[in-house]
Design a protein around this motif. Structure first.
Motif: not given
Length: 355
Positions: A312-330
């Motif tokens: 797991r990567l994080g924690p992240l503060n907001t949903v938009p931050e998670a969206d960006i990081l998820l696309e980078r991981v994918i």
């Protein structure tokens, strides 16, 4: 009587008779209009309460691929997952769902990528503690970072319509899902109405009061939240309570009653889960590959006697931050990566991806 005077009198009498007749016709038409409106109202309200629940056909479906991600529909009665919920409404209102129903944004329903249609899940908003039973009747969402797409009404009841997204826990309800599947396949007769489908049998409730749902209730055309009637029950297990929330209708639709349970709220954080492995070295290798993207950890979890290692990567503060990081991981080839929510108190730590 002079001829001219008699003629004038006759004309006046005819005009008066015509006016009276016109008035009578006007009153009659007004009465008919009132009757039609009243009957129309009774049909809308009474009819909606009496019609059988819309269930549609039973459908699981074959594996499918969207944007490089494969999804494997299955009857998983142990399903439990945390993540981000979104909602959908106007663009799909009145259109067919994936199992042939007509989508109504004012009813409580949801779209899920893999669970059978129809099935029943409990969705809990981990940010405010609101919890609601929801019927799955559509496929989606297909944004990588979302796990369930709620109808507009469901999002209102769970308190995140205005925000757009929420951290949620989604759990399948086995008994009701099996029953609904049997009805959809013609193996059992429907025994509930629309209102009954969206309520839960419970002990009699005590007081009734009208309150504002933290400004998260239905929104009127003026932009103001309407009020909702809440029937409160004494707290049950672990401080949880049950609230029967009768929301005001939107756009003239018939009122519906849904039961919203209030669960204790625990602190939670958003993470991107890059993968889960039964072999620790595989998890370590992935963590090393993604090390520079964000703070990361390997977290063991026991699932039915098997230990999995979650990266797991994080924690992240907001949903938009998670969206960006998820696309980078994918983009690194981890197509199964997802956004998850982790509870700080360790509650529900019994699934590969759940809180």
């Amino acid at each position: 009587m002079p001829r001219n005077a008699r003629k004038a009198l006759m004309q006046g009498w005819n005009k008066g008779r015509w006016a009276a007749g016109a008035l009578a016709i006007t009153v009659l038409l007004a009465g008919c209009a009132e009757t039609q409106l009243a009957v129309h109202g009774v049909k809308r309200i009474g009819g909606a309460q009496q019609q059988p629940v819309q269930i549609g056909s039973y459908k699981v479906g074959n594996p499918y691929e969207i944007a490089g991600q494969w999804y494997y529909p299955a009857a998983d009665y142990e399903y439990k997952e945390t993540g981000i919920a979104s909602w959908y409404g106007p663009k799909f209102h009145g259109k067919k769902t994936a199992n042939g129903e007509i989508f109504d944004q004012y009813e409580v329903s949801a779209a899920h990528r893999t669970l059978p249609m129809p099935s029943v899940v409990r969705v809990t908003n981990l940010e405010n503690g609101r919890s609601l039973k929801v019927r799955i009747n559509d496929r989606g969402p297909f944004a990588h970072s979302r796990i369930i797409d709620m109808s507009r009404r469901a999002a209102q009841l769970l308190g995140f319509e205005q925000k757009g997204t929420a951290k949620v826990l989604v759990e399948v309800i086995e008994d009701e899902s099996r029953q609904m599947a049997a009805i959809a396949q013609g193996k059992a007769a429907p025994a509930v109405t629309v209102a009954e489908q969206q309520t839960v049998s419970a002990a009699p409730r005590d007081t009734v009061e009208t309150v504002r749902l933290d400004n998260d209730g239905p929104i009127t055309d003026s932009g103001e939240p309407t009020k909702s009637t809440i029937k409160r029950t004494p707290p049950t297990e672990a401080g949880a309570s049950t609230q029967a929330v009768t929301q005001s209708p939107l756009d003239g639709t018939v009122e519906e009653t849904a039961v919203v349970q209030m669960e204790p709220v625990s602190p939670s954080s958003i993470y991107v889960q890059a993968g889960a492995f039964s072999v620790y070295d595989n998890a370590l290798n992935l963590r090393n590959r993604l090390y520079d993207m964000a703070p990361s950890k390997i977290e063991p979890v026991d699932v039915k006697g098997t230990t999995f290692y979650r990266v797991r990567l994080g924690p992240l503060n907001t949903v938009p931050e998670a969206d960006i990081l998820l696309e980078r991981v994918i983009a690194t080839g981890q197509n199964g990566a997802k956004v998850v929510v982790e509870c700080a108190d360790g509650a529900l730590q019994n699934s590969v991806s759940g809180c």
